[in-house]
Design a protein around this motif. Structure first.
Motif, PDB file in Angstrom:
ATOM      1  N   LYS A  49       0.975  -1.042   0.045  1.00 41.72           N
ATOM      2  CA  LYS A  49      -0.136  -0.082  -0.020  1.00 41.72           C
ATOM      3  C   LYS A  49       0.597   1.329  -0.340  1.00 41.72           C
ATOM      4  N   MET A  50       0.256   2.349  -0.902  1.00 46.86           N
ATOM      5  CA  MET A  50       1.035   3.433  -1.011  1.00 46.86           C
ATOM      6  C   MET A  50       0.925   4.534  -0.155  1.00 46.86           C
ATOM      7  N   ASP A  51       0.847   4.613   1.593  1.00 48.23           N
ATOM      8  CA  ASP A  51       1.036   5.482   2.663  1.00 48.23           C
ATOM      9  C   ASP A  51       0.554   7.167   2.180  1.00 48.23           C
ATOM     10  N   TYR A  52       1.701   6.995   0.682  1.00 50.25           N
ATOM     11  CA  TYR A  52       2.381   8.377   0.469  1.00 50.25           C
ATOM     12  C   TYR A  52       0.380   9.018  -0.006  1.00 50.25           C
ATOM     13  N   PHE A  53      -0.394   8.322  -0.466  1.00 51.56           N
ATOM     14  CA  PHE A  53      -1.722   8.734  -0.296  1.00 51.56           C
ATOM     15  C   PHE A  53      -3.447   8.308   0.460  1.00 51.56           C
TER      16      PHE A  53
END
Length: 92
Positions: A49-53
């Motif tokens: 999962k891209m935590d950036y988003f």
């Protein structure tokens, strides 16, 4: 069933990386580390999962050959991957 890939509404693949978008607007990515936008140059073999988003909902995303483009619910566009000069970057 792969627990990393549930509730998927879109899959996309580039030359060396892939992504999955969930119906909740979460973006998962894996492949050549420098192309994932996860800040790790190692190969990522598990959808991550891209935590950036984490504070926004992604409505669409697509892998190009060596880059990725994503659009959030507000129409903001993000891109990352290999640039024309060959440098690898994080989402911008």
């Amino acid at each position: 069933m792969n627990s990393y890939l549930s509730n998927i509404v879109k899959l996309s693949a580039g030359n060396e990386h892939s992504l999955a978008l969930t119906k909740n607007g979460e973006l998962y990515i894996w492949g050549a580390g420098g192309l994932t936008g996860l800040g790790d140059c190692n190969k990522i073999t598990i959808p991550t999962k891209m935590d950036y988003f984490s504070k926004t909902k992604i409505i669409t995303a697509v892998c190009g050959g060596l880059h990725t483009v994503a659009v959030n619910k507000d129409g903001e566009t993000y891109s990352w991957g290999s640039t024309e000069g060959g440098q690898l970057g994080l989402p911008q």
